[in-house]
Motif scaffolding. Structure first.
Motif, PDB file in Angstrom:
ATOM      1  N   ARG A 119      -3.730  -0.992   9.698  1.00  0.00           N
ATOM      2  CA  ARG A 119      -3.974  -1.274   8.291  1.00  0.00           C
ATOM      3  C   ARG A 119      -5.311  -0.674   7.880  1.00  0.00           C
ATOM      4  NH1 ARG A 119      -0.369  -4.743   6.040  1.00  0.00           N
ATOM      5  NH2 ARG A 119      -1.740  -5.216   4.285  1.00  0.00           N
ATOM      6  N   VAL A 120      -5.442  -0.429   6.591  1.00  0.00           N
ATOM      7  CA  VAL A 120      -6.669   0.162   6.060  1.00  0.00           C
ATOM      8  C   VAL A 120      -7.080  -0.585   4.795  1.00  0.00           C
ATOM      9  CG1 VAL A 120      -6.242   2.479   6.963  1.00  0.00           C
ATOM     10  CG2 VAL A 120      -5.335   1.846   4.710  1.00  0.00           C
ATOM     11  N   THR A 121      -8.355  -0.435   4.435  1.00  0.00           N
ATOM     12  CA  THR A 121      -8.841  -0.906   3.147  1.00  0.00           C
ATOM     13  C   THR A 121      -9.408   0.293   2.387  1.00  0.00           C
ATOM     14  OG1 THR A 121     -11.060  -1.387   4.000  1.00  0.00           O
ATOM     15  CG2 THR A 121      -9.433  -3.182   4.068  1.00  0.00           C
ATOM     16  N   TYR A 122      -9.406   0.183   1.083  1.00  0.00           N
ATOM     17  CA  TYR A 122      -9.968   1.229   0.219  1.00  0.00           C
ATOM     18  C   TYR A 122     -10.218   0.632  -1.154  1.00  0.00           C
ATOM     19  CZ  TYR A 122      -5.013   1.450  -1.099  1.00  0.00           C
ATOM     20  OH  TYR A 122      -3.747   1.128  -1.483  1.00  0.00           O
ATOM     21  N   VAL A 156       8.726  13.703   4.051  1.00  0.00           N
ATOM     22  CA  VAL A 156       9.730  12.708   3.670  1.00  0.00           C
ATOM     23  C   VAL A 156       9.028  11.368   3.431  1.00  0.00           C
ATOM     24  CG1 VAL A 156      11.919  11.611   4.271  1.00  0.00           C
ATOM     25  CG2 VAL A 156      11.452  13.938   5.038  1.00  0.00           C
ATOM     26  N   THR A 157       8.465  11.209   2.239  1.00  0.00           N
ATOM     27  CA  THR A 157       7.618  10.057   1.912  1.00  0.00           C
ATOM     28  C   THR A 157       8.344   8.734   2.081  1.00  0.00           C
ATOM     29  OG1 THR A 157       6.387  11.429   0.348  1.00  0.00           O
ATOM     30  CG2 THR A 157       6.186   9.048   0.090  1.00  0.00           C
ATOM     31  N   VAL A 158       9.655   8.720   1.864  1.00  0.00           N
ATOM     32  CA  VAL A 158      10.385   7.461   1.939  1.00  0.00           C
ATOM     33  C   VAL A 158      10.309   6.844   3.336  1.00  0.00           C
ATOM     34  CG1 VAL A 158      12.664   8.377   2.588  1.00  0.00           C
ATOM     35  CG2 VAL A 158      12.518   6.370   1.107  1.00  0.00           C
ATOM     36  N   LEU A 159       9.972   7.649   4.347  1.00  0.00           N
ATOM     37  CA  LEU A 159       9.823   7.086   5.693  1.00  0.00           C
ATOM     38  C   LEU A 159       8.588   6.202   5.813  1.00  0.00           C
ATOM     39  CD1 LEU A 159      11.054  10.002   7.973  1.00  0.00           C
ATOM     40  CD2 LEU A 159      12.096   7.745   7.675  1.00  0.00           C
ATOM     41  N   HIS A 160       7.644   6.314   4.893  1.00  0.00           N
ATOM     42  CA  HIS A 160       6.537   5.357   4.880  1.00  0.00           C
ATOM     43  C   HIS A 160       7.052   3.951   4.545  1.00  0.00           C
ATOM     44  CE1 HIS A 160       3.415   8.212   5.632  1.00  0.00           C
ATOM     45  NE2 HIS A 160       3.610   8.886   4.520  1.00  0.00           N
ATOM     46  N   TYR A 161       8.109   3.882   3.769  1.00  0.00           N
ATOM     47  CA  TYR A 161       8.727   2.582   3.501  1.00  0.00           C
ATOM     48  C   TYR A 161       9.342   2.019   4.783  1.00  0.00           C
ATOM     49  CZ  TYR A 161      11.920  -0.940   1.652  1.00  0.00           C
ATOM     50  OH  TYR A 161      12.584  -2.120   1.418  1.00  0.00           O
ATOM     51  N   ALA A 162       9.964   2.882   5.568  1.00  0.00           N
ATOM     52  CA  ALA A 162      10.508   2.444   6.857  1.00  0.00           C
ATOM     53  C   ALA A 162       9.394   1.911   7.747  1.00  0.00           C
ATOM     54  CB  ALA A 162      11.228   3.603   7.543  1.00  0.00           C
ATOM     55  N   ARG A 198     -10.608  -3.529  -4.699  1.00  0.00           N
ATOM     56  CA  ARG A 198     -10.392  -3.316  -3.267  1.00  0.00           C
ATOM     57  C   ARG A 198      -8.933  -3.606  -2.935  1.00  0.00           C
ATOM     58  NH1 ARG A 198     -10.200  -6.287   1.391  1.00  0.00           N
ATOM     59  NH2 ARG A 198     -11.166  -5.421   3.274  1.00  0.00           N
ATOM     60  N   ALA A 199      -8.370  -2.800  -2.056  1.00  0.00           N
ATOM     61  CA  ALA A 199      -6.989  -3.002  -1.634  1.00  0.00           C
ATOM     62  C   ALA A 199      -6.884  -2.905  -0.120  1.00  0.00           C
ATOM     63  CB  ALA A 199      -6.082  -1.959  -2.282  1.00  0.00           C
ATOM     64  N   GLU A 200      -5.876  -3.567   0.423  1.00  0.00           N
ATOM     65  CA  GLU A 200      -5.542  -3.453   1.849  1.00  0.00           C
ATOM     66  C   GLU A 200      -4.074  -3.102   1.955  1.00  0.00           C
ATOM     67  OE1 GLU A 200      -5.333  -6.086   5.966  1.00  0.00           O
ATOM     68  OE2 GLU A 200      -6.538  -6.791   4.283  1.00  0.00           O
ATOM     69  N   ASP A 201      -3.752  -2.176   2.849  1.00  0.00           N
ATOM     70  CA  ASP A 201      -2.364  -1.736   2.967  1.00  0.00           C
ATOM     71  C   ASP A 201      -2.130  -1.146   4.347  1.00  0.00           C
ATOM     72  OD1 ASP A 201       0.286  -1.111   2.123  1.00  0.00           O
ATOM     73  OD2 ASP A 201      -0.477  -0.744   0.093  1.00  0.00           O
ATOM     74  N   PHE A 202      -0.865  -0.744   4.591  1.00  0.00           N
ATOM     75  CA  PHE A 202      -0.542  -0.078   5.847  1.00  0.00           C
ATOM     76  C   PHE A 202      -1.172   1.313   5.871  1.00  0.00           C
ATOM     77  CE2 PHE A 202       3.081  -3.023   5.248  1.00  0.00           C
ATOM     78  CZ  PHE A 202       2.919  -3.761   6.410  1.00  0.00           C
ATOM     79  N   ASP A 203      -1.488   1.798   7.059  1.00  0.00           N
ATOM     80  CA  ASP A 203      -2.102   3.108   7.223  1.00  0.00           C
ATOM     81  C   ASP A 203      -1.012   4.169   7.200  1.00  0.00           C
ATOM     82  OD1 ASP A 203      -3.531   5.344   7.851  1.00  0.00           O
ATOM     83  OD2 ASP A 203      -4.473   4.522   9.656  1.00  0.00           O
TER      84      ASP A 203
END
Length: 266
Positions: free
Chosen positions: A183-186, A166-172, A201-206
């Motif tokens: 958080r992670v970078t990639y 349920v990918t939409v829970l990543h929004y939650a 380079r990006a930073e975002d939630f894990d």
């Protein structure tokens, strides 16, 4: 053998209606043999939501260097030069999120978002509005197609897929007001304005573990934990589509539940 018509009838019995916006997570194996294969499954979904409806899927990218560049890891210079840039029009989809997404992408009129690793594909009336924009650093949270999907009253369809999809829970996870978010970078290879490859380079939630407690190998992550708790409430719909046990969930409701669940943790 199932047919497009029988699958459409099953989807309508489950609760899909003309004009619906639906994010699909599918297991073709669970559905069983279908006359016409995966293309017939896509056609059945499109028939169920009608010409005013929209389908969305999590395409990602089969060549995403997310793991290879995670948290400071670096590819060798030769590997970086040889790695293809992400091209929404031509890059393949990640098979781990289901083969159906490639068939969605190959559907005439399909649109694909510009974030390589979190790329979404959409077909139908809202396709352009859902997929644009999609910037690095806004993978699955605010500013992403998931946010627009939720705000547009979307439904999540697990077409034989397990609850941990349920990918939409990543929004939650992204919008929940909780301390200690991981958080992670990639890095991602993008096409520059003159056709050159530019590694950004990006930073975002894990998304593999928003909190330490959900990042333990072999243990359920937050998505699976929340989805199981939500389904136990019985606020969704269940039924068979083909041979697959399916769940139909209101995105706003499960996101609100997910946020409350995370914010209530000790």
């Amino acid at each position: 053998m199932h047919t497009q018509a029988s699958l459409t009838a099953d989807l309508q019995a489950l609760g899909l209606r003309p004009g619906d916006l639906v994010m699909v997570h599918a297991s073709l194996k669970a559905i069983g043999p279908v006359d016409g294969g995966a293309r017939a499954v896509v056609d059945a979904l499109r028939a169920a939501v009608g010409p005013e409806g929209t389908l969305m899927g999590y395409a990602s990218w089969d060549r995403s260097p997310y793991e290879e560049t995670l948290n400071g890891a670096r590819l060798g210079d030769e590997e970086r030069r040889a790695w293809p840039p992400f091209d929404p029009a031509a890059s393949g989809t990640y098979r781990g999120f289901g083969l159906l997404n490639q068939f969605l992408l190959d559907t005439p009129g399909a649109r694909r978002s510009a974030h390589p690793d979190a790329s979404m594909v959409a077909v139908g009336r809202l396709a352009a509005a859902l997929t644009e924009p999609h910037r690095l650093g806004e993978a699955l949270g605010k500013g992403s197609p998931l946010e627009r999907f939720v705000e547009s009253g979307g439904k999540v369809l697990l077409l034989g897929a397990p609850l941990d999809t349920v990918t939409v829970l990543h929004y939650a996870e992204a919008i929940a007001d909780i301390p200690g978010k991981r958080r992670v970078t990639y890095e991602m290879p993008m096409l520059g304005p003159d056709g050159e490859v530019v590694w950004q380079r990006a930073e975002d939630f894990d998304s593999n573990g928003i909190l330490d407690r959900f990042a333990i190998e072999g243990e359920p992550d937050a998505v699976e934990t929340i989805a199981n708790a939500y389904v136990a409430l019985g606020r969704h719909r269940e039924g068979l589509v083909g041979s697959a046990r399916c769940h139909l969930i209101e995105a706003r409701d499960i996101v609100a539940f997910g946020v409350a669940y995370l914010e209530a943790l000790d």
